[in-house]
Every structure is written in C-alpha cells, then in structure tokens.
Design a protein around this motif. Sequence first.
Motif, PDB file in Angstrom:
ATOM      1  N   MET A 128      -6.528  14.772  -5.383  1.00  0.00           N
ATOM      2  CA  MET A 128      -6.910  16.178  -5.274  1.00  0.00           C
ATOM      3  C   MET A 128      -5.736  17.072  -5.618  1.00  0.00           C
ATOM      4  O   MET A 128      -4.576  16.646  -5.612  1.00  0.00           O
ATOM      5  CB  MET A 128      -7.372  16.500  -3.847  1.00  0.00           C
ATOM      6  CG  MET A 128      -6.283  16.383  -2.794  1.00  0.00           C
ATOM      7  SD  MET A 128      -6.846  16.732  -1.101  1.00  0.00           S
ATOM      8  CE  MET A 128      -7.175  18.485  -1.198  1.00  0.00           C
ATOM      9  N   GLU A 129      -6.056  18.319  -5.952  1.00  0.00           N
ATOM     10  CA  GLU A 129      -5.031  19.343  -6.095  1.00  0.00           C
ATOM     11  C   GLU A 129      -5.047  20.173  -4.824  1.00  0.00           C
ATOM     12  O   GLU A 129      -6.087  20.690  -4.413  1.00  0.00           O
ATOM     13  CB  GLU A 129      -5.290  20.228  -7.306  1.00  0.00           C
ATOM     14  CG  GLU A 129      -4.202  21.269  -7.519  1.00  0.00           C
ATOM     15  CD  GLU A 129      -4.326  21.997  -8.835  1.00  0.00           C
ATOM     16  OE1 GLU A 129      -3.493  22.893  -9.086  1.00  0.00           O
ATOM     17  OE2 GLU A 129      -5.253  21.683  -9.609  1.00  0.00           O
ATOM     18  N   GLU A 173       0.817  -1.226   0.000  1.00  0.00           N
ATOM     19  CA  GLU A 173       0.000   0.000   0.000  1.00  0.00           C
ATOM     20  C   GLU A 173       0.842   1.263   0.000  1.00  0.00           C
ATOM     21  O   GLU A 173       1.484   1.606   0.992  1.00  0.00           O
ATOM     22  CB  GLU A 173      -0.924   0.016   1.219  1.00  0.00           C
ATOM     23  CG  GLU A 173      -1.835   1.235   1.266  1.00  0.00           C
ATOM     24  CD  GLU A 173      -2.824   1.184   2.406  1.00  0.00           C
ATOM     25  OE1 GLU A 173      -3.597   2.132   2.549  1.00  0.00           O
ATOM     26  OE2 GLU A 173      -2.827   0.182   3.165  1.00  0.00           O
ATOM     27  N   LYS A 174       0.837   1.970  -1.142  1.00  0.00           N
ATOM     28  CA  LYS A 174       1.433   3.304  -1.198  1.00  0.00           C
ATOM     29  C   LYS A 174       0.373   4.286  -0.720  1.00  0.00           C
ATOM     30  O   LYS A 174      -0.526   4.668  -1.453  1.00  0.00           O
ATOM     31  CB  LYS A 174       1.900   3.656  -2.606  1.00  0.00           C
ATOM     32  CG  LYS A 174       2.708   4.944  -2.654  1.00  0.00           C
ATOM     33  CD  LYS A 174       3.303   5.184  -4.031  1.00  0.00           C
ATOM     34  CE  LYS A 174       4.257   6.366  -3.993  1.00  0.00           C
ATOM     35  NZ  LYS A 174       4.847   6.644  -5.323  1.00  0.00           N
ATOM     36  N   VAL A 175       0.500   4.698   0.520  1.00  0.00           N
ATOM     37  CA  VAL A 175      -0.583   5.448   1.147  1.00  0.00           C
ATOM     38  C   VAL A 175      -0.590   6.912   0.724  1.00  0.00           C
ATOM     39  O   VAL A 175      -1.664   7.520   0.609  1.00  0.00           O
ATOM     40  CB  VAL A 175      -0.522   5.300   2.684  1.00  0.00           C
ATOM     41  CG1 VAL A 175       0.740   5.902   3.256  1.00  0.00           C
ATOM     42  CG2 VAL A 175      -1.756   5.879   3.354  1.00  0.00           C
ATOM     43  N   ILE A 176       0.565   7.527   0.479  1.00  0.00           N
ATOM     44  CA  ILE A 176       0.627   8.932   0.085  1.00  0.00           C
ATOM     45  C   ILE A 176       1.598   9.101  -1.069  1.00  0.00           C
ATOM     46  O   ILE A 176       2.734   8.635  -1.016  1.00  0.00           O
ATOM     47  CB  ILE A 176       1.093   9.838   1.247  1.00  0.00           C
ATOM     48  CG1 ILE A 176       0.140   9.758   2.433  1.00  0.00           C
ATOM     49  CG2 ILE A 176       1.218  11.285   0.783  1.00  0.00           C
ATOM     50  CD1 ILE A 176       0.601  10.566   3.641  1.00  0.00           C
ATOM     51  N   GLU A 177       1.133   9.781  -2.123  1.00  0.00           N
ATOM     52  CA  GLU A 177       2.015  10.222  -3.199  1.00  0.00           C
ATOM     53  C   GLU A 177       1.692  11.687  -3.487  1.00  0.00           C
ATOM     54  O   GLU A 177       0.563  12.023  -3.859  1.00  0.00           O
ATOM     55  CB  GLU A 177       1.817   9.392  -4.460  1.00  0.00           C
ATOM     56  CG  GLU A 177       2.725   9.823  -5.607  1.00  0.00           C
ATOM     57  CD  GLU A 177       2.500   8.993  -6.842  1.00  0.00           C
ATOM     58  OE1 GLU A 177       3.413   8.228  -7.210  1.00  0.00           O
ATOM     59  OE2 GLU A 177       1.403   9.099  -7.435  1.00  0.00           O
ATOM     60  N   ARG A 178       2.687  12.542  -3.288  1.00  0.00           N
ATOM     61  CA  ARG A 178       2.511  13.959  -3.577  1.00  0.00           C
ATOM     62  C   ARG A 178       3.533  14.371  -4.635  1.00  0.00           C
ATOM     63  O   ARG A 178       4.736  14.266  -4.425  1.00  0.00           O
ATOM     64  CB  ARG A 178       2.723  14.800  -2.324  1.00  0.00           C
ATOM     65  CG  ARG A 178       2.601  16.304  -2.591  1.00  0.00           C
ATOM     66  CD  ARG A 178       2.905  17.114  -1.348  1.00  0.00           C
ATOM     67  NE  ARG A 178       2.590  18.523  -1.546  1.00  0.00           N
ATOM     68  CZ  ARG A 178       2.615  19.434  -0.574  1.00  0.00           C
ATOM     69  NH1 ARG A 178       2.962  19.088   0.656  1.00  0.00           N
ATOM     70  NH2 ARG A 178       2.306  20.690  -0.834  1.00  0.00           N
ATOM     71  N   ILE A 179       3.038  14.813  -5.781  1.00  0.00           N
ATOM     72  CA  ILE A 179       3.893  15.316  -6.852  1.00  0.00           C
ATOM     73  C   ILE A 179       3.502  16.769  -7.079  1.00  0.00           C
ATOM     74  O   ILE A 179       2.453  17.055  -7.662  1.00  0.00           O
ATOM     75  CB  ILE A 179       3.732  14.521  -8.158  1.00  0.00           C
ATOM     76  CG1 ILE A 179       3.904  13.029  -7.903  1.00  0.00           C
ATOM     77  CG2 ILE A 179       4.724  15.025  -9.215  1.00  0.00           C
ATOM     78  CD1 ILE A 179       5.281  12.636  -7.460  1.00  0.00           C
ATOM     79  N   GLY A 180       4.319  17.702  -6.608  1.00  0.00           N
ATOM     80  CA  GLY A 180       3.947  19.107  -6.683  1.00  0.00           C
ATOM     81  C   GLY A 180       2.706  19.364  -5.847  1.00  0.00           C
ATOM     82  O   GLY A 180       2.665  19.074  -4.653  1.00  0.00           O
ATOM     83  N   LEU A 207      14.193  15.485  -3.451  1.00  0.00           N
ATOM     84  CA  LEU A 207      14.916  16.757  -3.392  1.00  0.00           C
ATOM     85  C   LEU A 207      14.011  17.922  -3.758  1.00  0.00           C
ATOM     86  O   LEU A 207      14.225  19.049  -3.318  1.00  0.00           O
ATOM     87  CB  LEU A 207      16.128  16.705  -4.334  1.00  0.00           C
ATOM     88  CG  LEU A 207      17.162  15.616  -4.028  1.00  0.00           C
ATOM     89  CD1 LEU A 207      18.247  15.596  -5.098  1.00  0.00           C
ATOM     90  CD2 LEU A 207      17.766  15.817  -2.648  1.00  0.00           C
ATOM     91  N   LYS A 208      12.969  17.667  -4.564  1.00  0.00           N
ATOM     92  CA  LYS A 208      12.014  18.714  -4.966  1.00  0.00           C
ATOM     93  C   LYS A 208      10.881  18.879  -3.963  1.00  0.00           C
ATOM     94  O   LYS A 208      10.032  19.755  -4.129  1.00  0.00           O
ATOM     95  CB  LYS A 208      11.426  18.395  -6.341  1.00  0.00           C
ATOM     96  CG  LYS A 208      12.434  18.356  -7.469  1.00  0.00           C
ATOM     97  CD  LYS A 208      11.746  18.192  -8.818  1.00  0.00           C
ATOM     98  CE  LYS A 208      10.999  16.873  -8.886  1.00  0.00           C
ATOM     99  NZ  LYS A 208      10.376  16.661 -10.242  1.00  0.00           N
ATOM    100  N   GLY A 209      10.840  18.022  -2.960  1.00  0.00           N
ATOM    101  CA  GLY A 209       9.774  18.112  -1.968  1.00  0.00           C
ATOM    102  C   GLY A 209       8.602  17.198  -2.237  1.00  0.00           C
ATOM    103  O   GLY A 209       7.603  17.241  -1.512  1.00  0.00           O
ATOM    104  N   ASP A 210       8.685  16.358  -3.285  1.00  0.00           N
ATOM    105  CA  ASP A 210       7.635  15.372  -3.527  1.00  0.00           C
ATOM    106  C   ASP A 210       7.696  14.290  -2.450  1.00  0.00           C
ATOM    107  O   ASP A 210       8.739  14.077  -1.825  1.00  0.00           O
ATOM    108  CB  ASP A 210       7.794  14.738  -4.909  1.00  0.00           C
ATOM    109  CG  ASP A 210       7.601  15.746  -6.034  1.00  0.00           C
ATOM    110  OD1 ASP A 210       6.918  16.764  -5.797  1.00  0.00           O
ATOM    111  OD2 ASP A 210       8.138  15.527  -7.133  1.00  0.00           O
ATOM    112  N   LEU A 211       6.578  13.601  -2.268  1.00  0.00           N
ATOM    113  CA  LEU A 211       6.468  12.657  -1.165  1.00  0.00           C
ATOM    114  C   LEU A 211       6.002  11.301  -1.681  1.00  0.00           C
ATOM    115  O   LEU A 211       5.035  11.213  -2.446  1.00  0.00           O
ATOM    116  CB  LEU A 211       5.464  13.198  -0.138  1.00  0.00           C
ATOM    117  CG  LEU A 211       5.418  12.572   1.249  1.00  0.00           C
ATOM    118  CD1 LEU A 211       6.770  12.674   1.939  1.00  0.00           C
ATOM    119  CD2 LEU A 211       4.331  13.234   2.091  1.00  0.00           C
ATOM    120  N   HIS A 212       6.691  10.240  -1.278  1.00  0.00           N
ATOM    121  CA  HIS A 212       6.339   8.868  -1.650  1.00  0.00           C
ATOM    122  C   HIS A 212       6.387   8.021  -0.391  1.00  0.00           C
ATOM    123  O   HIS A 212       7.467   7.722   0.118  1.00  0.00           O
ATOM    124  CB  HIS A 212       7.323   8.324  -2.692  1.00  0.00           C
ATOM    125  CG  HIS A 212       7.433   9.149  -3.927  1.00  0.00           C
ATOM    126  ND1 HIS A 212       6.662   8.928  -5.051  1.00  0.00           N
ATOM    127  CD2 HIS A 212       8.221  10.229  -4.210  1.00  0.00           C
ATOM    128  CE1 HIS A 212       6.975   9.826  -5.979  1.00  0.00           C
ATOM    129  NE2 HIS A 212       7.913  10.613  -5.493  1.00  0.00           N
TER     130      HIS A 212
END
Length: 297
Positions: free
Chosen positions: A206-207, A132-139, A247-252
């Motif tokens: 969501m954005e 389970e990939k619970v959080i993915e934030r790209i930008g 490094l860009k602040g994205d979250l995985h």
Amino acid sequence: MNKIKLGSKRVYLRPTERGSHKPEGTLIFRGINEEVCEDGIEYCFYQGMRGLEYPNILIEEEIRQDWIDEVETIKNKISSGHLKKEVAYRRVDLTAGGYPSDIMHRIMRSGGFMHYCLTLEDGTVWFGNSPEKVIERIGSILRVNVLGGTAAKGQDLEGAKEREEHSLIIREIIEKLEEYGSPKLVLNRKALELPYARHLSSVIEMELEDEISNEKLIDLVHPNLAVRGSNKADREFYGGVIGWESLKGDLHLWLNIRSGKWKEGKYTFWAGAGITSDSDPYLEWKETDLKLKWMSV
C-alpha cells in the motif's frame, strides 16, 4: 527502538534476500512484550564458524502431552467464539559445547533471509536466520509479508487448516492498515520453499496516505495473529522483530523466528504452531519439530 549504529565493526547485520538494501541507520531488536534499551547490545558478529555438533533433543512424553492438552484448550476457546486463532509455543533448553558463532555457517544454509548474532550486555547471545521480512517501508510505500501455514517438503500446503490460518492473518493486518490507506494483496498464497519446510506466503502492499511513524507502524503490524499466542512458554525476544531504520527513515524488519539464545553454555530454542478450529494437535506437534530442524540443517 534502540539507537545502535549500523555499518560499523560494532554492529553488522547480513540480509541475504535478492535486492536487499545495505544495512544503515539504527538497529531495531525487540520482543513482543519487551524491548532492548539503547545500550542493551554490545556487538553483532559472524566470525569463528567452525561447526558444532548438537545432541539430540529428547522430549519427555509428559512434556508432549502437556503441549497437546494446551492445543486442545485453545481449540475449545476457538469453538466457543473466544478466539479466532492462536499460536502454541514450545521451548527447548539444552546444553551443548561450542559458541553460537560456531553454528552460524549451519543456519546460514537453512534458507532464511536475515542472519544475525547479537551479544547483549549480560553475555546472552541471540542468533538466528529469519525467513520472513515482515515490514518493508521505503518512503510512503509499505510492504507487509505474511507467512502462515506450514508443511514438510513435498507435502500439500493447501489444506483447509493452512488456508484458514493464512487468511485470518491477512484479514487482521489489512483491517488495521485500512485507516492509513488502501492495502492490496499483491501476492496470495505462494509457496515459500525452504530446505526443511514449505510456508504459504503472501504480500500486502500500500501507499501510506497519512503520516505515520515507524514505531506506530510496527505496533499496527506486530504482533499479529502469525505470532500472537499462548504465553505458557516464555518467548523472551522470540517472535519479536529485528532489523533497522535507515538514515532516511526507511524500515526493514524481519520476524525473529528460527532463532535461539545462548548463555553460559546453555541453548534455548523456540517453535510455534498456529492453532485453528481444524488443527490436529499431533500434527501441530510434528510441525514444531519441523521448525526446530533449522538448527541442524
């Protein structure tokens, strides 16, 4: 969050999901109620995959009955309106030969999407294969994956209990995220097929309209009803999260389930079952048995 650099020989994670980003940035490894400090991890590795034979897990009848009694207590709290859902956890301790790196080849066949093996400063080794990939934030784009509801291979996932459990988790997460945008359910109750089990899987997307830090985002989404539950079994880092901030602040981040701990020849494994008003304690016990099978697939 600790600040262990990724992409070096010192620390390496292996996400295997399709389209996965190469790990870069800083490692995140924390439990529900605790967090590894900055220098808390020495290294992560995948060598020495030689195979390890596990002894059978022998369960004493009184241990099973204690767990079933705990489930009945949770159901009574739900019936009285004090709870909506809670997770009952089992902890299994055993001694076996070999080293955790010896079993990575085994759990890497068990259908997860994040494989890892971390050595802490005190010599404790955590290893796992999370589905389970619970959080993915790209930008500004956020995706939250929800797993809730479990069945054995070939069995029905759409029972009243499974639907209720899954819906409660989704509803709670959406309510928390609405402060920061307009979350939408883009995938609803699709069956995730693993070699040892089936899970109901949904995706919220969501954005993010307002600036929100990654730490705040983690606190909003985790721990949610999928893992929040009884504290009778000491979970340590089980049920926490593992992944990285780029490094860009994205979250995985993956949920730290289907995982285990090794120290000085002793292994510890956990499994949990979501309890709702429709739960059958004996079937929930069988579900935790099913989830423990990941280590012998």
